[in-house]
Design an enzyme around this catalytic site. Structure first.
Site, mmCIF file in Angstrom:
data_model
loop_
_atom_site.group_PDB
_atom_site.id
_atom_site.type_symbol
_atom_site.label_atom_id
_atom_site.label_comp_id
_atom_site.label_asym_id
_atom_site.label_seq_id
_atom_site.Cartn_x
_atom_site.Cartn_y
_atom_site.Cartn_z
ATOM 1 C CG ASP A 26 35.615 31.820 61.109
ATOM 2 O OD1 ASP A 26 35.536 32.999 61.120
ATOM 3 O OD2 ASP A 26 34.932 31.222 60.142
ATOM 4 C CG HIS A 219 32.440 27.909 57.130
ATOM 5 N ND1 HIS A 219 33.477 27.881 57.629
ATOM 6 C CD2 HIS A 219 32.360 29.436 57.256
ATOM 7 C CE1 HIS A 219 34.117 28.791 58.377
ATOM 8 N NE2 HIS A 219 33.315 29.779 58.153
ATOM 9 C CG HIS A 221 29.852 32.787 59.828
ATOM 10 N ND1 HIS A 221 30.646 33.314 60.755
ATOM 11 C CD2 HIS A 221 30.830 32.149 58.873
ATOM 12 C CE1 HIS A 221 31.982 33.015 60.465
ATOM 13 N NE2 HIS A 221 31.934 32.201 59.318
ATOM 14 C CB CYS A 252 34.638 37.468 58.094
ATOM 15 S SG CYS A 252 35.826 37.931 56.714
ATOM 16 C CG ASN A 261 31.895 29.540 61.963
ATOM 17 O OD1 ASN A 261 32.802 30.309 62.401
ATOM 18 N ND2 ASN A 261 31.777 29.048 60.803
HETATM 19 P P1 HMG Z 1 48.695 42.432 50.478
HETATM 20 O O1 HMG Z 1 48.876 43.714 51.160
HETATM 21 O O2 HMG Z 1 47.874 42.767 49.208
HETATM 22 O O3 HMG Z 1 49.780 41.475 50.204
HETATM 23 O O4 HMG Z 1 47.779 41.326 51.192
HETATM 24 P P2 HMG Z 1 51.295 41.777 49.217
HETATM 25 O O5 HMG Z 1 51.429 40.627 48.700
HETATM 26 O O6 HMG Z 1 51.189 43.138 48.708
HETATM 27 O O7 HMG Z 1 52.156 41.887 50.630
HETATM 28 C C1 HMG Z 1 52.076 42.767 51.344
HETATM 29 C C2 HMG Z 1 52.876 42.576 52.714
HETATM 30 O O8 HMG Z 1 52.074 41.590 53.469
HETATM 31 C C3 HMG Z 1 54.410 42.291 52.628
HETATM 32 O O9 HMG Z 1 55.075 42.364 53.559
HETATM 33 C C4 HMG Z 1 54.287 40.565 52.218
HETATM 34 O O10 HMG Z 1 55.596 39.980 52.726
HETATM 35 C C5 HMG Z 1 53.283 40.438 53.591
HETATM 36 P P3 HMG Z 1 56.077 44.028 53.864
HETATM 37 O O11 HMG Z 1 56.896 43.805 52.647
HETATM 38 O O12 HMG Z 1 55.070 44.961 53.639
HETATM 39 O O13 HMG Z 1 56.642 43.822 55.097
HETATM 40 N N1 HMG Z 1 52.684 39.177 53.305
HETATM 41 C C6 HMG Z 1 52.370 38.302 54.398
HETATM 42 N N2 HMG Z 1 52.855 38.139 55.365
HETATM 43 C C7 HMG Z 1 52.743 36.852 56.235
HETATM 44 N N3 HMG Z 1 52.046 35.822 55.727
HETATM 45 C C8 HMG Z 1 51.406 35.934 54.260
HETATM 46 C C9 HMG Z 1 51.883 37.024 53.749
HETATM 47 N N4 HMG Z 1 51.495 37.363 52.278
HETATM 48 C C10 HMG Z 1 51.889 38.628 52.229
HETATM 49 N N5 HMG Z 1 50.883 34.694 53.884
HETATM 50 C C11 HMG Z 1 47.123 39.285 51.758
HETATM 51 C C12 HMG Z 1 47.359 40.169 50.841
HETATM 52 C C13 HMG Z 1 46.274 38.029 51.185
HETATM 53 C C14 HMG Z 1 48.314 38.981 52.259
HETATM 54 C C15 HMG Z 1 46.161 40.034 52.869
HETATM 55 O O14 HMG Z 1 45.223 40.639 52.269
HETATM 56 C C16 HMG Z 1 45.742 38.922 54.030
HETATM 57 O O15 HMG Z 1 46.754 38.560 54.839
HETATM 58 N N6 HMG Z 1 44.351 38.842 54.140
HETATM 59 C C17 HMG Z 1 43.990 37.817 55.052
HETATM 60 C C18 HMG Z 1 42.457 38.239 55.247
HETATM 61 C C19 HMG Z 1 41.819 37.161 56.072
HETATM 62 O O16 HMG Z 1 42.522 36.396 56.803
HETATM 63 N N7 HMG Z 1 40.495 37.095 56.310
HETATM 64 C C20 HMG Z 1 40.003 36.303 57.101
HETATM 65 C C21 HMG Z 1 39.776 34.754 56.735
HETATM 66 S S1 HMG Z 1 38.637 34.534 55.493
HETATM 67 C C22 HMG Z 1 37.266 34.176 56.501
HETATM 68 O O17 HMG Z 1 37.087 34.402 57.731
HETATM 69 C C23 HMG Z 1 36.137 33.696 55.799
HETATM 70 C C24 HMG Z 1 35.873 32.083 55.813
HETATM 71 O O18 HMG Z 1 35.785 31.663 57.561
HETATM 72 C C25 HMG Z 1 34.808 31.330 55.150
HETATM 73 C C26 HMG Z 1 33.267 32.085 55.486
HETATM 74 O O19 HMG Z 1 33.150 32.390 56.694
HETATM 75 O O20 HMG Z 1 32.871 32.392 54.545
HETATM 76 C C27 HMG Z 1 37.348 31.385 55.596
HETATM 77 MG MG MG Z 2 33.961 31.939 58.496
#
Ligand code: HMG
Ligand code: MG
Length: 314
Positions: A26, A219, A221, A252, A261
């Site tokens: 995070d 969790h 922040h 985020c 956090n």
């Molecule tokens: P998308 O573009 O809709 O995905 O993203 P897709 O399924 O259409 O795939 C597009 C491309 O991404 C493809 O590659 C896939 O292979 C690749 P391309 O053909 O273009 O070369 N792909 C991946 N590559 C590696 N690993 C994977 C993966 N999946 C697809 N797992 C997706 C959808 C979910 C992948 C994208 O939106 C994403 O990665 N989002 C992550 C966002 C994120 O990490 N945000 C921060 C974390 S959440 C947070 O911080 C909150 C938390 O702390 C709690 C709180 O504070 O409340 C947890």
């Molecule tokens: Mg968080």
């Protein structure tokens, strides 16, 4: 003394709580400059040395969406060679592709994540909440079959940066779905640090009505400085699992204005002062916070690592 005052709520706090450290994930996902692999390993080594037993080290998400964590596969390879003792490493994982990467990395725990508000969820994972939960059917079950533990996050529980207030019953219903799908624990996220104690009490009491105590984590922040106050409310209500981030690293990228956090050292300082054990060595944790500052090259907001703990005895 009247009856209300004599019923000291702090008398009911537990002897021990479990901390779940999120700074390598995070924290570093939100840094403008990508931290090199060696810096990530140094941070994780410092956290392990401080006694943290559960650490979320990275994310198996799209490197296009979170370039800061694009080295997740390599990081886990390097960590396999380190003396991590019994530390439980976990990584964020949004879909089956992420699960494949986690399996190859030999990670024993993944964390899935979904928001309680549609707009944040769409911006964060490019899907509706229902689509996200559907994708989890193909992630949580297979992960469990592969012998992994799965943790779940519900984000924006205390408020959404795009939609404002979020009804607690929405968050609780999503948390229950995650639990029923096989998540052993649900971490309720105050993604933008909007919470205040009264709302926290309402959310935690509803969560306690719906989920087993051990399945609930907070969790928080610290965007508005209320994280510790909210955690104290959770603690009094019996919550035993808290996420934290050393130095207060974090945020985020898809929640504008979200700060880090609650700083792990601030939380540990408060807990130890109340007689609540964490298994963490506070002096070494302060060293880890200072290491985090040097790794990201900027001052971090945590208070205790700035004030120091020795000054108390001076
Ligand atoms: P998308 O573009 O809709 O995905 O993203 P897709 O399924 O259409 O795939 C597009 C491309 O991404 C493809 O590659 C896939 O292979 C690749 P391309 O053909 O273009 O070369 N792909 C991946 N590559 C590696 N690993 C994977 C993966 N999946 C697809 N797992 C997706 C959808 C979910 C992948 C994208 O939106 C994403 O990665 N989002 C992550 C966002 C994120 O990490 N945000 C921060 C974390 S959440 C947070 O911080 C909150 C938390 O702390 C709690 C709180 O504070 O409340 C947890
Ligand atoms: Mg968080």
């Amino acid at each position: 003394m009247n009856a209300q005052v004599s019923q000291n709520p702090l008398s009911s706090v537990p002897d021990r709580v479990s901390l779940y450290e999120v700074s390598p994930r995070d924290g570093l996902q939100n840094e403008n400059a990508t931290v090199p692999l060696s810096g990530k390993v140094r941070l994780i080594d410092a956290l392990v040395a401080a006694g943290l037993e559960r650490i979320e080290i990275t994310s198996f998400v799209s490197p296009k969406w979170i370039p800061q964590l694009a080295d997740a596969d390599e990081l886990t390879r390097v960590l396999r060679e380190r003396p991590l003792h019994d530390v439980r490493l976990s990584a964020l994982c949004p879909n089956p592709k992420g699960l494949d990467r986690a399996k190859k990395a030999d990670i024993k725990e993944i964390a899935v994540f979904v928001s309680a508000s549609e707009t944040h969820n769409k911006k964060n994972v490019n899907k509706t909440i229902d689509q996200t939960l559907c994708a989890f059917e193909e992630t949580i079950g297979p992960a469990r079959e592969a012998g992994m533990s799965v943790r779940g996050y519900v984000s924006t529980v205390w408020g959404c940066p795009y939609e404002g207030d979020v009804a607690p019953e929405r968050s609780i219903a999503i948390a229950k779905k995650l639990f029923d799908m096989g998540c052993y624990q649900i971490s309720f996220g105050d993604t933008i640090g909007a919470g205040t104690p009264r709302l926290t009490r309402d959310i935690v009491m509803r969560a306690l009505d719906t989920l087993p105590l051990a399945a609930i984590a907070m969790h928080m922040h610290d965007t508005r400085g209320a994280a510790l106050a909210n955690i104290l409310v959770g603690l009094e209500l019996g919550i035993r699992h808290f996420d934290a981030s050393v130095g207060g690293l974090g945020g985020c990228p898809y929640a504008p204005g979200a700060a880090g956090n609650v700083a792990t050292e601030d939380l540990v300082y408060m807990l130890h002062g109340m007689g609540v054990g964490t298994g963490v060595d506070l002096e070494r944790l302060v060293e880890a916070a200072r290491a985090a500052e040097s790794i990201v090259g900027r001052k971090l907001p945590g208070k205790v690592h700035q004030a120091g703990i020795r000054s108390l005895r001076a």
